[in-house]
Design a protein around this motif. Structure first.
Motif, PDB file in Angstrom:
ATOM      1  N   ASP A 316       1.593  -5.537  -0.224  1.00 51.40           N
ATOM      2  CA  ASP A 316       2.002  -4.272  -0.840  1.00 51.40           C
ATOM      3  C   ASP A 316       3.519  -4.087  -0.752  1.00 51.40           C
ATOM      4  N   SER A 348       3.570  -6.621  -9.379  1.00 50.39           N
ATOM      5  CA  SER A 348       3.508  -5.240  -9.863  1.00 50.39           C
ATOM      6  C   SER A 348       4.289  -4.369  -8.899  1.00 50.39           C
ATOM      7  N   ARG A 349       4.312  -3.088  -9.191  1.00 51.22           N
ATOM      8  CA  ARG A 349       5.009  -2.163  -8.298  1.00 51.22           C
ATOM      9  C   ARG A 349       4.324  -2.053  -6.941  1.00 51.22           C
ATOM     10  N   SER A 350       3.060  -2.395  -6.928  1.00 56.65           N
ATOM     11  CA  SER A 350       2.316  -2.273  -5.667  1.00 56.65           C
ATOM     12  C   SER A 350       2.385  -3.532  -4.829  1.00 56.65           C
TER      13      SER A 350
END
Length: 367
Positions: A316, A348-350
């Motif tokens: 994350d 991704s942003r996560s």
């Protein structure tokens, strides 16, 4: 943090020093007594759970805290009965279980007796009995937990040392078995060739050729043995990944070992490629991602190209901006490609997800 929770109870004696109507010398003596009490309390609770004190010092500090609490409660009034809560917590933290089981109720009993003899003490006693008992016995559990963790760390270090010593012994035995016979044969043939050399040069040359053959075979055996020592295993890298992520402060979810019920056979080359890939992926997570959690999954996947074992590493963190395709990921992809596998990267942003696959041989093709 657990120790600091109980410092909130100092509000009552501190407020009594400020607005209790005591003379100036009573305030000075009470302040000095409170500071000495807190120092003895912290020495018992904080230092003892980190580094064991000798029994004599423990008993001396407990006696000091109990005497200060007794004197201040009798002379300063009922708000100072709260100090007995600290005495109970100190007894729970520093004494063995059997002794603390006696000391904590005894401390609470003394607090109750003094409370009913002081002005307005009954109200304080009712509100302090339960915290004193709960805090004392809760600290018994906390101290035992801390000591158990210390013992587990020491046991883990001992196991690691024993494992390293056992590995050294195994390597020594293997090298002895590999080289002992060959070196003995080379020595004997060298001595024989030396004795034959003046009068029988042809037979001496034959012995020299045998020495060359034996030495080459010994060199081949050593290389094969060293290659076996250096070969990575997926189970070993999973254990190493768990330790690496824990040391880096990253919460990890990962399997303990390779599943035994795979629908195919994992070859040594495929396993080694996947093990190297896992090491590189975990290194990227620790160095570049800034992640707080990492999830590693291992499962078979049926694709159009055949049956594969898929290893996914998901974090994350900051995503692909933190892990560009540099030498590490490029080498990872090349290693998997050599073993017939693939590498997929999803950002991704996560966070970042790496999916690495190596082929599984069907059971019918297992050797």
């Amino acid at each position: 943090m657990w120790t600091g929770i109980w410092l909130a109870y100092l509000g009552a004696p501190a407020a009594d020093l400020d607005s209790g109507g005591h003379t100036w010398w009573a305030v000075v003596l009470g302040s000095c007594g409170l500071v000495a009490f807190v120092g003895a309390y912290l020495a018992l609770v904080f230092r003892y759970t980190r580094r064991s004190l000798d029994p004599g010092r423990v008993l001396a500090l407990l006696a000091v805290t109990f005497a200060i609490a007794l004197c201040l409660a009798l002379t300063m009034g009922s708000p100072w009965l709260v100090l007995f809560v600290y005495v109970a917590v100190s007894a729970g933290a520093a004494l063995p279980i059997r002794q603390s089981a006696v000391a904590i109720p005894s401390t609470v009993a003394v607090m109750v007796l003094i409370g009913f003899q002081t002005q307005n003490g009954s109200g304080f006693v009712v509100s302090l009995v339960f915290p004193a008992l709960l805090g004392g016995f809760a600290m018994v559990g906390v101290s035992q937990l801390v000591r158990t963790m210390v013992e587990l760390r020491e046991a883990r270090a001992t196991v690691a040392t024993l494992a390293a010593n056992e590995e050294r012994l195994r390597m020594a035995r293997d090298l002895h078995d590999l080289l002992g016979h060959s070196l003995s044969l080379i020595t004997l043939k060298s001595e024989l060739a030396g004795r034959m050399l003046p009068g029988l040069p042809e037979r001496a040359a034959e012995q020299v050729r045998d020495i060359e053959r034996v030495s080459r075979q010994a060199l081949t055996d050593v290389r094969e043995a060293v290659s076996g020592y250096r070969r990575l295993t997926l189970s070993g890298e999973l254990a190493g990944a768990r330790t690496t992520l824990a040391v880096a402060g990253i919460a990890a979810t990962l399997p303990a070992e390779v599943p035994e019920d795979l629908p195919g056979t994992l070859g040594s080359g495929s396993e080694e490629a996947l093990a190297w890939s896992l090491r590189e992926a975990v290194t990227n997570v620790v160095r570049h991602s800034g992640a707080r959690h990492c999830e590693i999954a291992l499962a078979p996947r049926q694709t159009l190209d055949g049956l594969f074992l898929q290893l996914s590493v998901e974090d994350d963190g900051r995503g692909v901006a933190a892990a560009p395709r540099g030498n590490g990921l490029t080498g990872l992809g090349e290693r998997l490609d050599t073993a017939g596998g693939t590498l997929d990267l999803r950002s991704s942003r996560s966070g970042l997800t790496l999916m690495m696959r190596v082929p599984l041989a069907p059971p019918a093709e297992a050797v």
